[in-house]
Design an enzyme around this catalytic site. Structure first.
Site, mmCIF file in Angstrom:
data_model
loop_
_atom_site.group_PDB
_atom_site.id
_atom_site.type_symbol
_atom_site.label_atom_id
_atom_site.label_comp_id
_atom_site.label_asym_id
_atom_site.label_seq_id
_atom_site.Cartn_x
_atom_site.Cartn_y
_atom_site.Cartn_z
ATOM 1 N N ASP A 182 25.051 -43.171 28.500
ATOM 2 C CA ASP A 182 25.864 -42.442 28.905
ATOM 3 C C ASP A 182 26.154 -41.443 27.618
ATOM 4 O O ASP A 182 25.399 -40.996 26.886
ATOM 5 C CB ASP A 182 27.364 -42.810 29.600
ATOM 6 C CG ASP A 182 27.416 -42.572 30.519
ATOM 7 O OD1 ASP A 182 27.855 -41.642 30.407
ATOM 8 O OD2 ASP A 182 27.495 -42.577 31.472
ATOM 9 N N HIS A 243 24.806 -36.954 32.768
ATOM 10 C CA HIS A 243 25.623 -38.302 32.032
ATOM 11 C C HIS A 243 24.396 -38.856 30.776
ATOM 12 O O HIS A 243 24.481 -40.053 30.322
ATOM 13 C CB HIS A 243 25.827 -39.296 32.715
ATOM 14 C CG HIS A 243 26.529 -39.620 33.529
ATOM 15 N ND1 HIS A 243 27.965 -39.828 32.883
ATOM 16 C CD2 HIS A 243 27.051 -39.440 34.865
ATOM 17 C CE1 HIS A 243 28.903 -39.887 33.818
ATOM 18 N NE2 HIS A 243 27.912 -39.210 35.099
ATOM 19 N N ASP A 299 24.550 -40.141 39.671
ATOM 20 C CA ASP A 299 25.888 -39.394 40.011
ATOM 21 C C ASP A 299 26.168 -38.555 39.088
ATOM 22 O O ASP A 299 26.023 -38.048 37.928
ATOM 23 C CB ASP A 299 26.670 -40.679 39.902
ATOM 24 C CG ASP A 299 26.735 -41.537 38.148
ATOM 25 O OD1 ASP A 299 26.090 -41.275 37.320
ATOM 26 O OD2 ASP A 299 27.788 -41.810 38.319
ATOM 27 N N GLU A 300 26.775 -37.456 39.463
ATOM 28 C CA GLU A 300 28.102 -36.470 39.624
ATOM 29 C C GLU A 300 27.461 -35.255 38.581
ATOM 30 O O GLU A 300 27.602 -34.600 37.941
ATOM 31 C CB GLU A 300 28.854 -37.390 38.456
ATOM 32 C CG GLU A 300 29.861 -37.875 39.227
ATOM 33 C CD GLU A 300 31.152 -38.795 38.143
ATOM 34 O OE1 GLU A 300 32.313 -39.227 38.989
ATOM 35 O OE2 GLU A 300 30.530 -39.409 37.343
ATOM 36 N N TRP A 368 26.964 -47.588 46.318
ATOM 37 C CA TRP A 368 27.679 -46.808 47.719
ATOM 38 C C TRP A 368 29.149 -47.499 46.798
ATOM 39 O O TRP A 368 29.709 -47.954 46.798
ATOM 40 C CB TRP A 368 28.367 -48.005 48.911
ATOM 41 C CG TRP A 368 29.380 -46.700 49.142
ATOM 42 C CD1 TRP A 368 29.479 -44.985 49.316
ATOM 43 C CD2 TRP A 368 30.575 -47.120 49.541
ATOM 44 N NE1 TRP A 368 30.796 -44.370 50.076
ATOM 45 C CE2 TRP A 368 31.629 -46.267 50.351
ATOM 46 C CE3 TRP A 368 30.897 -48.803 50.382
ATOM 47 C CZ2 TRP A 368 33.247 -45.995 51.641
ATOM 48 C CZ3 TRP A 368 32.247 -48.871 50.602
ATOM 49 C CH2 TRP A 368 33.524 -47.669 50.831
ATOM 50 N N THR A 450 34.377 -48.149 31.081
ATOM 51 C CA THR A 450 34.926 -48.520 29.555
ATOM 52 C C THR A 450 35.135 -47.381 29.063
ATOM 53 O O THR A 450 35.788 -47.234 27.274
ATOM 54 C CB THR A 450 33.994 -49.503 28.326
ATOM 55 O OG1 THR A 450 33.158 -48.979 28.869
ATOM 56 C CG2 THR A 450 33.366 -51.177 28.622
HETATM 57 C C1 ACM Z 1 30.024 -43.368 38.880
HETATM 58 O O1 ACM Z 1 31.317 -44.242 38.837
HETATM 59 N N1 ACM Z 1 30.024 -42.062 38.015
HETATM 60 C C2 ACM Z 1 28.686 -43.993 40.031
#
Ligand code: ACM
Length: 521
Positions: A182, A243, A299-300, A368, A450
């Site tokens: 990340d 990320h 994601d994101e 999901w 975390t």
């Molecule tokens: C996430 O919590 N960004 C998958």
């Protein structure tokens, strides 16, 4: 029902629930029988066929709880018996008579779970050393029962990972999703690209200039083997195209830039070399993890893809494919990685954003996570994707578990994650209409992010006892679940936590509990 019948029913029902009160997750079929079994000081164990290979591991885990076990050649106190009529690989039967314990299963996984149930009963035998006779027939509600650990934001280390795996196995959780990369750290050695760790593994969210912290390939192999011995499959995650800051710090030539708030957050989707770079990484990753799955995040991306608007490579890509917006670019990237993963003979797992990228159904599994978007779950199911449910509420274990706790997350509406919410998931009407009994739902997962966890004690405080609730939610059929009954069995599980020195949150004695602090933000 008349009054007498009702009283009788309640009596039998409470007897039925109470007698099995020392196993978590609760078995799906439990019939108390007459009598008790005295557990000897040293337990002998025998096995038929391949089940003999389970004995050394059982001896080891029993020793951790001061239970002494020896392998014998003929008829032990515990007998492991192969029974091919038990067809679910995780199914087992456990028969406790006044003389012995017999565990039957069709496959090793089922036998292993029978042993975990037996071990819990033995550890928690009464003060007279006796356990009640019973017949148990048990199998999982969901095939996918999982915990995710993020080691990128804060590195937790092998000892804690092994301890988590021990408790997962004891409670029949069978998948460990390992978030290894990340923005704040790259935690897995990739031999072809050493800067990923010499630069990318430096520091963590609390201390970006701290020591380099990562797992060598030999350590990964050790942990994968440790998990395999406990029937836990490890699924690695290499998060992309967002990320990715730790990776782009190490190899800036593959950075696709970011935004003001998240600089160098993405890989560059417009550069052919990026795909070669990541595919080479994934190739190495797949040699370390026998799982057929590999998680690529997804994601994101919108957090930090602003600079795609000005990067020449990306602009050329958009022109070439006639893309009208950055979402098209994101989906192009994900499709390219999906092709790479198929060529590696693996199945892709992605966060629920990937539903919109129209990846091949046969080779894609969706997690999901956006609980505020139940329609994304509906969409995944209606497109035919297999889904693992891990909605923030109630399956993000970085969220607080008591309203007054200060260090973890809450959702914008104040929602948090007390144990009872975890236990009662998924219920019957959680989603916006999708049937949670569809076969496309493979199971559920709790996520231990975390950002707000930086020490073993804090990790344990957030993981336990919610992990126990997760295990019962994922294993036990709805009709056998009962929070009050679970609550009474937690007496025994908490004793096990204590024996292992785990810093857990005692949700039943909140006034006496103090929150284990997390990082100050
Ligand atoms: C996430 O919590 N960004 C998958």
């Amino acid at each position: 029902m008349n009054v007498r019948a009702t009283i009788l029913f309640l009596l039998f029902f409470s007897l039925y629930l109470c007698k099995a009160q020392k196993i978590i997750p609760y078995p799906n079929q439990y019939e108390p029988t007459k009598g008790e079994l005295k557990v000897p000081k040293t337990i002998s164990i025998t096995a038929s066929g391949e089940f003999a290979s389970l004995i050394p591991g059982f001896i080891q885990s029993a020793e951790q709880f001061s239970v002494s076990v020896i392998e014998k050649r003929s008829k032990g106190f515990i007998q492991l018996v192969q029974n091919s009529t038990l067809v679910n690989p995780e199914e087992y039967r456990l028969t406790i008579t006044s003389r012995e314990i017999m565990i039957e299963a069709g496959e090793a996984a089922g036998c292993f779970y029978g042993l975990q149930s037996a071990l819990q009963l033995i550890i928690n035998a009464g003060s007279d050393g006796k356990i009640p006779c019973a017949f148990i027939h048990d199998w999982p509600r969901y095939a996918w029962r999982s915990l995710m650990l993020d080691e990128a934001r804060h590195f937790i280390g092998m000892e804690q990972v092994k301890s988590l795996l021990d408790f997962m196995a004891l409670q029949k959780l069978n998948k460990f999703h390992w978030h290894l990369t990340d923005s704040h750290g790259w935690r897995i050695e990739i031999k072809q690209y050493p800067l990923l760790t010499s630069i990318g593994a430096r520091g963590d969210l609390t201390n970006p200039n701290g020591a380099v912290q990562y797992y060598t390939q030999a350590e990964i192999a050790e942990i994968v083997g440790y998990a395999r011995q406990r029937f836990i499959e490890i699924i690695p995650e290499i998060d992309m195209p967002g990320h990715a800051t730790a990776a782009t710090r190490a190899y800036p030539e593959f950075s696709g830039g970011g935004s003001k708030r998240y600089p160098n957050y993405t890989f560059n989707p417009g550069k052919e070399g990026t795909y070669t770079f990541i595919t080479n990484i994934l190739k190495e990753v797949t040699t370390l993890f026998p799982s057929r799955y590999i998680h690529i995040g997804g994601d994101e991306v919108h957090f930090g893809n602003e600079e795609w608007n000005s990067i020449v490579d990306v602009q050329q890509l958009m022109k070439k494919h006639d893309f009208s917006n950055l979402i098209d670019v994101e989906h192009y990237f994900i499709k390219r990685m999906s092709d790479s993963i198929r060529n590696l003979n693996k199945t892709l797992i992605g966060w629920d954003e990937v539903v919109d990228a129209n990846l091949p159904v046969a080779n894609t599994v969706v997690m999901w996570w956006r609980h505020e978007k139940p329609k994304q779950l509906d969409k995944a199911i209606s497109k035919g994707y297999q889904v693992i449910m891990c909605p923030r509420i109630p399956l993000y274990f970085d969220f607080i578990q008591l309203e007054s706790h200060k260090y973890g997350r809450k959702w914008s509406d104040g929602a948090y994650v007390p144990i009872e919410l975890v236990y009662n998931f998924p219920g019957t009407d959680y989603t916006s209409g999708v049937s949670i009994s569809t076969d496309l739902i493979k199971g559920m997962q709790a996520n231990l992010w975390t950002e707000r966890i930086h020490s073993p004690e804090r990790l344990q405080f957030m993981a336990y006892p919610r992990m126990s609730a997760l295990s019962e939610a994922a294993w036990t059929q709805d009709k056998m679940k009962n929070f009050e009954n679970f609550n009474s069995r937690m007496d025994y599980m908490m004793k096990i936590y204590e024996k292992k020195g785990v810093t857990y949150f005692n949700y039943r004695n909140v006034d006496a509990e103090t929150e284990v602090p997390g990082p100050v933000r």
